[in-house]
Design a protein around this motif. Structure first.
Motif, PDB file in Angstrom:
ATOM      1  N   VAL A 286     122.349 -52.320 -52.601  1.00  0.00           N
ATOM      2  CA  VAL A 286     121.910 -52.195 -53.998  1.00  0.00           C
ATOM      3  C   VAL A 286     123.107 -52.212 -54.943  1.00  0.00           C
ATOM      4  CG1 VAL A 286     120.794 -50.651 -55.655  1.00  0.00           C
ATOM      5  CG2 VAL A 286     119.761 -51.029 -53.416  1.00  0.00           C
ATOM      6  N   LYS A 287     124.243 -51.706 -54.473  1.00  0.00           N
ATOM      7  CA  LYS A 287     125.457 -51.734 -55.288  1.00  0.00           C
ATOM      8  C   LYS A 287     125.916 -53.167 -55.531  1.00  0.00           C
ATOM      9  CE  LYS A 287     130.206 -49.969 -55.391  1.00  0.00           C
ATOM     10  NZ  LYS A 287     131.227 -49.183 -54.664  1.00  0.00           N
ATOM     11  N   GLU A 288     125.780 -54.006 -54.515  1.00  0.00           N
ATOM     12  CA  GLU A 288     126.211 -55.400 -54.619  1.00  0.00           C
ATOM     13  C   GLU A 288     125.121 -56.311 -55.175  1.00  0.00           C
ATOM     14  OE1 GLU A 288     129.281 -56.418 -54.088  1.00  0.00           O
ATOM     15  OE2 GLU A 288     129.897 -54.376 -53.575  1.00  0.00           O
ATOM     16  N   GLU A 289     123.880 -56.000 -54.861  1.00  0.00           N
ATOM     17  CA  GLU A 289     122.740 -56.828 -55.265  1.00  0.00           C
ATOM     18  C   GLU A 289     121.705 -55.944 -55.967  1.00  0.00           C
ATOM     19  OE1 GLU A 289     122.638 -60.038 -54.874  1.00  0.00           O
ATOM     20  OE2 GLU A 289     124.368 -60.291 -53.549  1.00  0.00           O
ATOM     21  N   PRO A 290     121.919 -55.625 -57.231  1.00  0.00           N
ATOM     22  CA  PRO A 290     121.017 -54.715 -57.940  1.00  0.00           C
ATOM     23  C   PRO A 290     119.561 -55.175 -57.892  1.00  0.00           C
ATOM     24  CG  PRO A 290     122.969 -55.162 -59.240  1.00  0.00           C
ATOM     25  CD  PRO A 290     122.997 -56.125 -58.095  1.00  0.00           C
ATOM     26  N   VAL A 291     118.664 -54.225 -57.746  1.00  0.00           N
ATOM     27  CA  VAL A 291     117.234 -54.508 -57.723  1.00  0.00           C
ATOM     28  C   VAL A 291     116.542 -53.661 -58.785  1.00  0.00           C
ATOM     29  CG1 VAL A 291     117.200 -55.157 -55.286  1.00  0.00           C
ATOM     30  CG2 VAL A 291     116.818 -52.770 -55.937  1.00  0.00           C
ATOM     31  N   ASP A 292     115.317 -54.029 -59.098  1.00  0.00           N
ATOM     32  CA  ASP A 292     114.556 -53.297 -60.122  1.00  0.00           C
ATOM     33  C   ASP A 292     113.895 -52.047 -59.562  1.00  0.00           C
ATOM     34  OD1 ASP A 292     115.014 -55.353 -62.095  1.00  0.00           O
ATOM     35  OD2 ASP A 292     113.484 -56.548 -61.067  1.00  0.00           O
ATOM     36  N   LEU A 293     113.515 -52.106 -58.272  1.00  0.00           N
ATOM     37  CA  LEU A 293     112.655 -51.071 -57.703  1.00  0.00           C
ATOM     38  C   LEU A 293     113.039 -50.770 -56.261  1.00  0.00           C
ATOM     39  CD1 LEU A 293     109.989 -49.339 -57.741  1.00  0.00           C
ATOM     40  CD2 LEU A 293     108.777 -51.454 -57.134  1.00  0.00           C
ATOM     41  N   VAL A 294     112.967 -49.478 -55.901  1.00  0.00           N
ATOM     42  CA  VAL A 294     113.216 -49.071 -54.514  1.00  0.00           C
ATOM     43  C   VAL A 294     112.030 -48.250 -54.024  1.00  0.00           C
ATOM     44  CG1 VAL A 294     114.669 -47.701 -52.979  1.00  0.00           C
ATOM     45  CG2 VAL A 294     115.721 -49.063 -54.795  1.00  0.00           C
ATOM     46  N   PHE A 295     111.445 -48.680 -52.897  1.00  0.00           N
ATOM     47  CA  PHE A 295     110.454 -47.875 -52.180  1.00  0.00           C
ATOM     48  C   PHE A 295     111.246 -46.983 -51.237  1.00  0.00           C
ATOM     49  CE2 PHE A 295     108.233 -51.774 -53.329  1.00  0.00           C
ATOM     50  CZ  PHE A 295     107.072 -51.268 -53.915  1.00  0.00           C
ATOM     51  N   LEU A 296     111.101 -45.685 -51.379  1.00  0.00           N
ATOM     52  CA  LEU A 296     112.040 -44.771 -50.736  1.00  0.00           C
ATOM     53  C   LEU A 296     111.326 -43.629 -50.006  1.00  0.00           C
ATOM     54  CD1 LEU A 296     114.988 -43.902 -50.325  1.00  0.00           C
ATOM     55  CD2 LEU A 296     114.902 -42.837 -52.591  1.00  0.00           C
ATOM     56  N   ASP A 297     111.536 -43.582 -48.679  1.00  0.00           N
ATOM     57  CA  ASP A 297     111.018 -42.464 -47.908  1.00  0.00           C
ATOM     58  C   ASP A 297     111.840 -41.219 -48.232  1.00  0.00           C
ATOM     59  OD1 ASP A 297     109.495 -41.079 -46.024  1.00  0.00           O
ATOM     60  OD2 ASP A 297     110.898 -41.544 -44.400  1.00  0.00           O
ATOM     61  N   ILE A 298     111.230 -40.049 -48.136  1.00  0.00           N
ATOM     62  CA  ILE A 298     111.937 -38.831 -48.505  1.00  0.00           C
ATOM     63  C   ILE A 298     112.618 -38.171 -47.305  1.00  0.00           C
ATOM     64  CG2 ILE A 298     111.629 -36.452 -49.319  1.00  0.00           C
ATOM     65  CD1 ILE A 298     109.612 -37.472 -51.307  1.00  0.00           C
ATOM     66  N   LYS A 299     111.890 -38.012 -46.198  1.00  0.00           N
ATOM     67  CA  LYS A 299     112.446 -37.304 -45.051  1.00  0.00           C
ATOM     68  C   LYS A 299     113.068 -38.297 -44.082  1.00  0.00           C
ATOM     69  CE  LYS A 299     111.449 -33.415 -42.038  1.00  0.00           C
ATOM     70  NZ  LYS A 299     110.406 -32.450 -41.588  1.00  0.00           N
ATOM     71  N   MET A 300     114.412 -38.410 -44.151  1.00  0.00           N
ATOM     72  CA  MET A 300     115.147 -39.319 -43.280  1.00  0.00           C
ATOM     73  C   MET A 300     116.348 -38.578 -42.687  1.00  0.00           C
ATOM     74  SD  MET A 300     115.163 -42.907 -45.449  1.00  0.00           S
ATOM     75  CE  MET A 300     116.007 -42.188 -46.861  1.00  0.00           C
ATOM     76  N   PRO A 301     116.845 -39.011 -41.530  1.00  0.00           N
ATOM     77  CA  PRO A 301     118.024 -38.356 -40.943  1.00  0.00           C
ATOM     78  C   PRO A 301     119.283 -38.634 -41.763  1.00  0.00           C
ATOM     79  CG  PRO A 301     117.453 -40.326 -39.694  1.00  0.00           C
ATOM     80  CD  PRO A 301     116.340 -40.115 -40.691  1.00  0.00           C
ATOM     81  N   ASP A 302     120.234 -37.736 -41.673  1.00  0.00           N
ATOM     82  CA  ASP A 302     121.557 -37.861 -42.309  1.00  0.00           C
ATOM     83  C   ASP A 302     121.528 -37.667 -43.825  1.00  0.00           C
ATOM     84  OD1 ASP A 302     122.660 -38.432 -39.797  1.00  0.00           O
ATOM     85  OD2 ASP A 302     122.242 -40.565 -40.028  1.00  0.00           O
ATOM     86  N   ILE A 303     120.667 -38.379 -44.510  1.00  0.00           N
ATOM     87  CA  ILE A 303     120.590 -38.256 -45.969  1.00  0.00           C
ATOM     88  C   ILE A 303     119.128 -38.360 -46.386  1.00  0.00           C
ATOM     89  CG2 ILE A 303     120.991 -40.740 -46.270  1.00  0.00           C
ATOM     90  CD1 ILE A 303     122.463 -40.047 -48.898  1.00  0.00           C
ATOM     91  N   SER A 304     118.707 -37.485 -47.274  1.00  0.00           N
ATOM     92  CA  SER A 304     117.301 -37.472 -47.693  1.00  0.00           C
ATOM     93  C   SER A 304     117.045 -38.509 -48.780  1.00  0.00           C
ATOM     94  CB  SER A 304     116.917 -36.091 -48.220  1.00  0.00           C
ATOM     95  OG  SER A 304     117.495 -35.861 -49.496  1.00  0.00           O
ATOM     96  N   GLY A 305     115.777 -38.841 -48.952  1.00  0.00           N
ATOM     97  CA  GLY A 305     115.409 -39.759 -50.014  1.00  0.00           C
ATOM     98  C   GLY A 305     115.766 -39.218 -51.384  1.00  0.00           C
ATOM     99  N   MET A 306     115.670 -37.904 -51.553  1.00  0.00           N
ATOM    100  CA  MET A 306     116.048 -37.290 -52.821  1.00  0.00           C
ATOM    101  C   MET A 306     117.520 -37.537 -53.127  1.00  0.00           C
ATOM    102  SD  MET A 306     113.313 -35.892 -53.983  1.00  0.00           S
ATOM    103  CE  MET A 306     111.728 -35.241 -53.458  1.00  0.00           C
ATOM    104  N   GLU A 307     118.350 -37.400 -52.101  1.00  0.00           N
ATOM    105  CA  GLU A 307     119.786 -37.623 -52.290  1.00  0.00           C
ATOM    106  C   GLU A 307     120.081 -39.095 -52.560  1.00  0.00           C
ATOM    107  OE1 GLU A 307     121.701 -34.148 -49.460  1.00  0.00           O
ATOM    108  OE2 GLU A 307     120.717 -35.856 -48.492  1.00  0.00           O
TER     109      GLU A 307
END
Length: 230
Positions: free
Chosen positions: A43-64
């Motif tokens: 996303v840093k290299e190829e900006p997008v308009d929208l992200v579908f994002l799960d919340i509970k993930m290993p290592d880093i949460s969707g909130m983060e």
């Protein structure tokens, strides 16, 4: 067309999003990721308009992850854990999809994202109308040098004339673009027309506008945005 990516540590969840996204005519799902860190790099290299994002993930949460996305990126959270919903909306999420979600619910979320996207990218209005007696006078921002409050009236100092309207400076300030900055409790100046900045006054075109001590720091910060090297 909205460009989007999906981030979820579960492969099957991504397959559902891919299937639903293929049926939404105004949505282009460019990539899907099970690795949130790789997604952030993308996303840093190829900006997008929208992200579908799960919340509970290993290592880093969707909130983060959401907190690390560019500010203009819209987020739709997708999760099986409904207790996260309130927190999701605190992060200005566009919508919240509780798994398993239907195509109809997915489409509703996408439509909401498109509305927000269109609103954020709408061109700024280039003028306002001021009531003078029984008439409405059009004031173009590019012609406006500064505004001066006098009781319940505001004088609009233009390149070629003055217009006096029955209104307040606070109401006018809400309608002006970011190039207009308050320099005094009774004055708002157009920075694009400023020719000289002194400690206690601005020269706007050939007019002098006062700077009060209350607004000196605010004005300096705004001027630095336009001239970071200065």
């Amino acid at each position: 067309m909205l460009s989007a990516v999906a981030i979820d540590d579960e492969y099957m969840a991504l397959e559902v999003i891919k299937s639903h996204a293929s049926k939404v005519p105004f949505l282009h799902l460019t990539e899907v990721f099970t690795d949130a860190i790789k997604a952030l790099e993308y996303v840093k290299e190829e900006p997008v308009d929208l992200v579908f994002l799960d919340i509970k993930m290993p290592d880093i949460s969707g909130m983060e992850v959401a907190a690390l996305l560019p500010k203009r990126t819209l987020v739709i959270f997708t999760t099986a854990y409904s207790e996260h919903a309130v927190k999701g909306f605190e992060l200005d999420a566009t919508d919240y999809l509780l798994k398993p979600f239907s195509l109809a619910r997915f489409l509703q979320a996408c439509q909401r994202a498109r509305e927000w996207h269109d609103l954020k990218h709408a061109p700024e209005q280039a003028f306002l109308f001021v009531k003078t007696g029984s008439d409405q006078v059009k004031i173009r921002f590019e012609d406006l040098l500064y505004c001066e409050a006098q009781g319940n009236y505001v004088t609009f100092h233009l390149l070629q004339e003055k217009v006096v309207g029955r209104t307040t400076l606070a109401e006018i300030e809400k309608q002006l673009p970011a190039t207009f900055v308050k320099t005094h409790r009774s004055f708002i100046a157009n920075l694009t027309q400023v020719r000289r900045v002194e400690r206690h006054q601005l020269t706007v075109a050939d007019k002098v506008v006062p700077i009060s001590s209350t607004f000196q720091d605010l004005l300096a910060a705004e001027l630095n945005k336009w001239n970071p090297a200065g």
